[in-house]
Design a protein around this motif. Structure first.
Motif, mmCIF file in Angstrom:
data_model
loop_
_atom_site.group_PDB
_atom_site.id
_atom_site.type_symbol
_atom_site.label_atom_id
_atom_site.label_comp_id
_atom_site.label_asym_id
_atom_site.label_seq_id
_atom_site.Cartn_x
_atom_site.Cartn_y
_atom_site.Cartn_z
ATOM 1 N N LEU A 24 -7.828 12.394 6.968
ATOM 2 C CA LEU A 24 -8.160 11.380 5.960
ATOM 3 C C LEU A 24 -7.097 11.324 4.855
ATOM 4 O O LEU A 24 -6.607 10.246 4.500
ATOM 5 C CB LEU A 24 -9.538 11.691 5.360
ATOM 6 N N VAL A 25 -6.729 12.495 4.353
ATOM 7 C CA VAL A 25 -5.742 12.531 3.267
ATOM 8 C C VAL A 25 -4.400 11.972 3.750
ATOM 9 O O VAL A 25 -3.728 11.226 3.026
ATOM 10 C CB VAL A 25 -5.588 13.970 2.715
ATOM 11 N N MET A 26 -4.038 12.279 4.990
ATOM 12 C CA MET A 26 -2.762 11.773 5.506
ATOM 13 C C MET A 26 -2.809 10.258 5.724
ATOM 14 O O MET A 26 -1.821 9.562 5.513
ATOM 15 C CB MET A 26 -2.420 12.480 6.827
ATOM 16 N N LEU A 27 -3.980 9.770 6.119
ATOM 17 C CA LEU A 27 -4.133 8.323 6.267
ATOM 18 C C LEU A 27 -3.953 7.642 4.914
ATOM 19 O O LEU A 27 -3.194 6.671 4.775
ATOM 20 C CB LEU A 27 -5.526 8.015 6.848
ATOM 21 N N ILE A 28 -4.607 8.192 3.894
ATOM 22 C CA ILE A 28 -4.471 7.641 2.539
ATOM 23 C C ILE A 28 -3.010 7.706 2.094
ATOM 24 O O ILE A 28 -2.451 6.742 1.565
ATOM 25 C CB ILE A 28 -5.368 8.431 1.544
ATOM 26 N N SER A 29 -2.401 8.844 2.332
ATOM 27 C CA SER A 29 -1.017 9.054 1.912
ATOM 28 C C SER A 29 -0.070 8.048 2.579
ATOM 29 O O SER A 29 0.825 7.488 1.941
ATOM 30 C CB SER A 29 -0.608 10.484 2.253
ATOM 31 N N THR A 30 -0.297 7.806 3.873
ATOM 32 C CA THR A 30 0.565 6.869 4.603
ATOM 33 C C THR A 30 0.397 5.442 4.078
ATOM 34 O O THR A 30 1.375 4.732 3.856
ATOM 35 C CB THR A 30 0.220 6.900 6.113
ATOM 36 N N ILE A 31 -0.862 5.049 3.866
ATOM 37 C CA ILE A 31 -1.121 3.692 3.367
ATOM 38 C C ILE A 31 -0.529 3.522 1.966
ATOM 39 O O ILE A 31 0.116 2.519 1.648
ATOM 40 C CB ILE A 31 -2.643 3.405 3.343
#
Lengths: 465, 380
Positions: A24-31
């Motif tokens: 989840l955190v990596m998804l947020i970070s990528t977006i």
């Protein structure tokens, strides 16, 4: 003894939760990275990139390629979160993320290094074999218990991050001078609630000492169940405050998320059943009843190999932060020479440890005509690249090599490149970082001691000669 | 009482709380220890009122600079219209004079190239401040009757294009005779109107933006202080790189000086504009009002409130003195001629500008903890 400790079966819930939180955190970070326009600014627009020694062959893929990389990164982090095609997506995510990080060291951040390592460690563990879409597709994958090492390796990695960040603060600049916080906190006088205290030196001393003690001890307090809740509140508080003060991006949520792994398996089981009940209400998945499945324990024949690999990894993790001591003049307690020359600085959890800024003026000379021109750095570098390059010797050298090649191709014969670089460190008046007479076009990059970096304490050196 | 005692005992029994208490104690002790035997750093604890500095800059620098620019541009337009209506030597002289005054006013406004000065089509500087101007392109556009000001051929517009049209021939009579062409008159009017439209838009937008500028008084990316500082440094570097460095042939790969690339080449007034521009920069640094000489809050006062800042102000002003000495050593001739006849004196000026950069750029940013730009990414 050690093996039985490491392989003792424990419940898988903390590992599954860790996978979900990380994805989840990596998804947020990528977006976030995409929305801020940084793919364009950092990897498409710049005409040159600062490579890592030994990884000069890692090149950006152009606009379409880079956007595809980030799309794939977002998708794989989403899949990690869901536990879908986990083995493939975790390996892909690790490769993509590390690829992007290797493109340009101007953007090096310790927490991106941490993400790369965590992604790598996740490829080695069965984090998808509980509460995941993979077991929805293949129920046989589901396990209830995993060997202890699959969870503890993340705790050890986190312990290394905090501990080395903590002992890196045990130096005269940080503890006795309260530098660089004495400079940084002053600019934070508009913070809600605590802003008024920021201009005082006492506040900087308090934050310096508290930060050092926090980093050195937090993992101990997180591990001990008596103090765990309070310690986790401290984690949230510490990272929220630093997140409000400094432009450190997603680092606070990475750490607030990652440290949940220290909570008990009961906590994670309850968290998962809570998520599950919410999902059941939202989605028609009620047919799944995990209780009917037998409680298996994860086993892998690769275990000895993986444990050996981990032993090597953690040995490196313990040694890398000390490598700076191999260079002459570097010392731990008085860090000035080391912070100045930065030989052996990266990959050691030295987080926000020193304030440095420089102005670097490059001169390119035609060997035949003897004509010397002054480079406008902004023509080739974006603001971040120019800022980072201006005080880091290895990047200065790489830029000099770039200028040599560029101007050789643009009509300057056998270009000689020298640089006048004035650097201010922890608020001291600027002084020359490198020898302004040295032709950097002829100097080589490498791990060797670079004699063209001028010592920080010049008087001392000339007095001893 | 009993309860408080109990609470205290409970708190101190908790390892984390005792940790906090110990830390406080150690840090206090360390502060005293250091402040007693360390004379090298000033233990300044005064906080700086950034909002007052921003108010000073907005109300005594930015707003007045733009309104002066606005009125000088209006005067320039009137003079140019009078000249094109009935070309005469007197009318031409008046137009030239009005251009010079407007371009002088521009030197005091050009540093504030942020906020309302930026639109989707670029900054005010990009729209009206570009040099060297492209004479061949201008003549081509006049011939093609192309009076559009919407494309990106910015070296055919702005103050330096007006200068080209009003000054480029050696005698007034020659200039006037060229203006017998109605297309040339129309072109001049079009680019002057373009300058006016852009200046008016920015000046009016600043009136609306002023309050936000003053209250946005943090230090992070996008704060007024950080934007002001960035443009301040950029403006200084513009003098060094483009007003002096480029015509002096200082860029790598230039094989000789290119004196025709100076700012205001045709009027020969480059040195005057450099002097005004540098003075504008010095006044912003000091927060000193140009007309009255009142020394209000500026970057220097801000620096004095931080550790080691006072020392930086002293060395900055010392270096600025050297820069001005070298600038004043430039002969009273067009810069393009001096570059040819007395290169050493131009070179010496460039060198001192170069030496000055770090005081404004890295050292000030570092002491004030100012972030560079929006796209500067995360730190750690």
């Amino acid at each position: 003894m050690l093996t039985s400790f490491l392989t003792k079966p424990v419940h898988i819930a903390p590992l599954a939760m860790f996978r979900i939180v990380f994805g989840l955190v990596m998804l947020i970070s990528t977006i976030r990275f995409w929305l801020l326009g940084w793919i364009e600014d950092q990897y498409i627009k710049p005409v040159m990139h600062f490579t890592y020694y030994g990884f000069e062959w890692v090149k950006p893929l152009g606009a379409v390629g880079m956007y595809l990389v980030f799309i794939a990164m977002g998708l794989t982090s989403f899949c990690i979160m869901l536990g879908l095609f986990y083995r493939v997506s975790s390996v892909l995510f690790f490769l993509l993320f590390t690829y992007v990080e290797l493109l340009d060291k101007a953007y090096y951040l310790n927490h991106y290094y941490f993400v790369s390592i965590t992604a790598f460690l996740l490829t080695l563990v069965p984090a998808h074999r509980y509460f995941s879409l993979d077991i929805l597709l293949r129920p046989a994958l589901r396990v209830e218990h995993v060997p202890r090492w699959t969870i503890d390796l993340f705790k050890l990695q986190l312990a290394i991050v905090y501990f080395f960040a903590g002992i890196a603060k045990i130096n005269s600049e940080w503890l006795l001078e309260a530098m660089p916080l004495r400079l940084w906190l002053r600019a934070q006088d508009k913070l809600p609630l605590i802003g008024w205290a920021m201009p005082f030196d006492l506040t900087a001393y308090l934050f310096s000492w508290a930060g050092m003690i926090y980093d050195c001890t937090i993992v101990f307090f997180l591990s001990w169940k008596v103090t765990r809740v309070l310690a986790y509140l401290a984690v949230v508080l510490f990272h929220t405050i630093t997140g409000m003060m400094f432009p450190i991006g997603v680092f606070p949520i990475v750490m607030i998320g990652a440290t949940t792994i220290f909570f008990s398996e009961d906590f994670h089981k309850r968290a998962i059943s809570l998520i599950a009940s919410v999902l059941h209400r939202a989605l028609p998945l009620s047919a799944q009843s995990p209780a009917t499945l037998s409680a298996k324990t994860y086993q892998t024949r690769w275990q000895p190999l993986v444990l050996m690999l981990l032993a090597v990894h953690f040995a490196l993790q313990f040694l890398l932060p000390f490598r700076f001591l191999l260079y002459p003049n570097n010392s731990w307690w008085n860090p000035c020479e080391f912070f100045w020359n930065e030989q052996g600085y990266r990959f050691s959890w030295r987080v926000m440890l020193v304030e440095k800024a420089g102005t670097a003026i490059f001169y390119v000379k035609d060997s035949v005509t003897g004509r010397e021109g002054v480079v406008n750095n902004a023509e080739f570098l974006n603001p971040t690249q120019e800022k980072q390059m201006s005080f880091q010797p290895d990047m200065i050298l790489e830029f000099a090599h770039f200028l040599r090649d560029y101007y050789a191709a643009h009509g300057v014969t056998d270009p000689q490149v020298r640089a006048e670089v004035y650097v201010t460190m922890n608020g001291r008046p600027g002084r020359l970082l490198i020898d302004p007479t040295v032709d950097l076009a002829k100097e080589k990059e490498g791990f060797h001691y670079k004699s063209w970096i001028l010592p920080f304490e010049r008087q001392l050196v000339s007095a001893s000669q | 009482m009993m309860r408080t005692a109990l609470l205290l005992r409970r708190l101190s029994a908790n390892p984390l709380w005792s940790l906090v208490l110990t830390t406080t104690a150690i840090a206090t002790a360390a502060t005293f220890a250091v402040s007693c035997n360390n004379g090298t750093t000033e233990g300044s604890t005064d906080s700086f009122d950034r909002r007052s500095m921003l108010r000073n800059i907005a109300e005594n620098f930015i707003i007045p600079s733009y309104s002066e620019l606005q009125s000088k541009v209006n005067a320039m337009q009137a003079a140019v219209n009078a000249f094109t209506a009935s070309p005469s030597e007197a009318a031409l002289r008046a137009a030239q004079q009005a251009w010079e005054e407007a371009y002088t006013a521009w030197q005091y406004a050009c540093t504030f190239d942020f906020g309302p000065a930026t639109t989707s089509t670029g900054t005010l500087f990009q729209k009206i401040g570009v040099f060297p101007t492209n004479a061949a392109r201008i003549e081509e556009r006049i011939q093609q009757r192309n009076f559009s000001t919407d494309d990106f051929s910015r070296d055919t517009r702005g103050f330096n294009a007006v200068e080209y049209l009003l000054f480029s021939d050696s005698t007034l009579a020659q200039i006037i005779s060229r203006f017998s062409n109605p297309d040339r008159r129309q072109y001049l009017q079009a680019i002057v109107a373009d300058i006016k439209a852009n200046v008016d838009a920015t000046a009016n937008a600043w009136q609306r933006y002023r309050a936000e500028f003053i209250t946005n008084d943090g230090t992070s990316v996008g704060s007024s202080t950080s934007m002001l500082f960035n443009e301040f440094v950029k403006s200084f570097e513009h003098i060094k790189n483009f007003k002096v460095g480029l015509p002096a042939g200082k860029r790598p790969g230039q094989t000789r000086p290119e004196p025709q690339k100076v700012e205001a080449f045709y009027s020969g007034k480059s040195v005057k504009f450099i002097r005004e521009h540098l003075q504008a920069i010095e006044m912003i640094y000091l927060g000193m009002h140009r007309r009255t000489g009142i020394d209000d809050l500026g970057f220097d006062d801000y620096l004095r409130s931080v550790p080691n800042g006072a020392a930086l102000v002293i060395s900055t002003l010392a270096q600025l003195e050297l820069v001005k000495q070298r600038m004043n050593a430039l002969p009273d001739a067009p810069l393009s001629q001096t570059i040819v006849s007395n290169f050493a004196v131009v070179d010496a000026f460039h060198t001192e500008l170069q030496r000055h950069t770090r005081f404004f750029k890295s050292e000030m940013a570092s002491l004030l903890s100012l972030t560079i730009t929006f796209s500067s990414g995360d730190g750690d």
